[in-house]
Design a protein around this motif. Structure first.
Motif, short mmCIF file in Angstrom:
data_model
loop_
_atom_site.label_atom_id
_atom_site.label_comp_id
_atom_site.label_asym_id
_atom_site.label_seq_id
_atom_site.Cartn_x
_atom_site.Cartn_y
_atom_site.Cartn_z
N ASP A 1 0.86 -1.19 0.00
CA ASP A 1 0.00 0.00 0.00
C ASP A 1 0.89 1.24 0.00
O ASP A 1 1.28 1.76 1.04
CB ASP A 1 -0.90 -0.01 1.23
N GLU B 1 -9.80 0.81 -0.25
CA GLU B 1 -8.91 -0.29 0.14
C GLU B 1 -8.89 -1.39 -0.92
O GLU B 1 -7.85 -2.02 -1.15
CB GLU B 1 -9.38 -0.87 1.48
N ARG C 1 -6.23 -0.87 -3.61
CA ARG C 1 -4.82 -0.70 -3.23
C ARG C 1 -4.06 -2.02 -3.46
O ARG C 1 -4.64 -3.05 -3.82
CB ARG C 1 -4.72 -0.26 -1.78
N LYS D 1 -1.36 -5.78 1.57
CA LYS D 1 -0.55 -5.57 2.76
C LYS D 1 0.72 -6.41 2.76
O LYS D 1 1.32 -6.60 3.80
CB LYS D 1 -1.39 -5.90 4.00
#
Length: 317
Positions: free
Chosen positions: A231, A241, A244, A247
């Motif tokens: 991100d 989100e 993106r 993680k």
């Protein structure tokens, strides 16, 4: 109740915020909902410093009660005191990892030292070769620790410069998170570990002094953000989100290239601390200094609104 701030040396809260620890004139006390009356740590200590909560029932601290400064833990519910480590030569500051397995400390020689809580063994991770190592702060996963090192030593008329660095415990490797060309300090991780923030003094536009006919550098501080995961858009981004890049962790050897500045007004920031939705900022008020101590303001920057809120003004640090 302790009156008079000049006697209060340290204060800390437990993880759930229900227990308070503080140091007054070198003596440590614990108080909270379950602890009535006030509990004083037993023993004839010459000095207690670096008080931290290990969990809801235990605290850790450093003390020179036996001559040389050591790290102790105290179970205030079971009234048990024990030595964690005696291998450090002086302790300037220390922070316990989120998983409570390690203590990151700055020793008396200003080296970064890792202490194993279980066996007390101490290992130097970073020597203060050019100058002191400062400001250890843990990543939420307890595998990495950020800190600042001296990049350019200070001298007459100069405070020197620092850079931000991360040490990876699993890989036994360290990575620069800033260039060290400017003064860079006060690292802090976002609660989910996606970003590293730090302060950098980069806006060097002097202001003329009409009284002493000199120049001062005011409002030099900028807050930078280093994305540590996929991100890369930053906490201020309005991108959903779902759009993106996830993680997944990025290779720390290359994350410095993605550094950018947050849209926080440039000012005289001394320290920052990240929260989920914003950043707390401690600002020095250059016009309210007396006896070598300047008053400070506590501010909060909201990522969503991109506005700065003021909590307190004119607080002595």
């Amino acid at each position: 109740k302790v009156t008079g701030s000049k006697y209060m040396e340290e204060i800390c809260l437990s993880g759930n915020g229900k227990t308070l620890g503080f140091v007054v004139r070198g003596r440590a006390f614990v108080s909270g909902e379950r602890l009535e009356p006030l509990i004083s740590i037993p023993g004839e200590y010459l000095r207690i410093r670096n008080l931290r909560f290990m969990d809801e029932n235990r605290i850790i601290f450093s003390s020179d009660m036996e001559g040389e400064e050591k790290i102790y833990s105290y179970d205030f519910m079971g009234n048990q005191l024990k030595v964690i480590s005696s291998e450090l030569h002086g302790i300037e500051t220390m922070e316990i990892s989120p998983d409570r397995k390690y203590i990151g400390a700055i020793d008396g020689n200003f080296n970064l030292v890792m202490v194993n809580v279980e066996n007390g063994r101490a290992e130097i991770l970073e020597y203060g070769e050019k100058g002191p190592v400062f400001e250890p702060v843990w990543h939420p996963d307890s595998r990495r620790i950020a800190y600042t090192v001296t990049s350019i030593p200070g001298g007459f008329g100069s405070m020197g410069k620092r850079r931000v660095r991360i040490y990876d415990l699993e890989k036994s490797m360290k990575y620069d998170m800033s260039t060290g060309d400017m003064n860079e300090y006060s690292p802090t991780f976002s609660p989910d570990g996606s970003y590293l923030y730090y302060i950098t003094d980069r806006d060097l536009r002097p202001v003329h002094d009409r009284i002493l006919f000199s120049y001062d550098f005011l409002g030099t501080s900028v807050v930078n953000c280093v994305p540590l995961t996929g991100d890369i858009y930053g906490p201020e981004s309005t991108i959903p989100e779902s759009l993106r890049n996830g993680k997944n962790e990025r290779d720390l050897s290359g994350v410095i290239k993605g550094t950018f500045s947050l849209e926080i007004k440039r000012d005289n920031y001394e320290k920052i601390m990240a929260s989920k939705n914003g950043i707390f900022l401690l600002r020095e008020t250059m016009d309210e200094c007396q006896d070598g101590m300047c008053r400070q303001d506590l501010l909060y920057y909201d990522f969503k609104d991109r506005k700065i809120l003021e909590f307190f003004r004119g607080v002595k640090s």
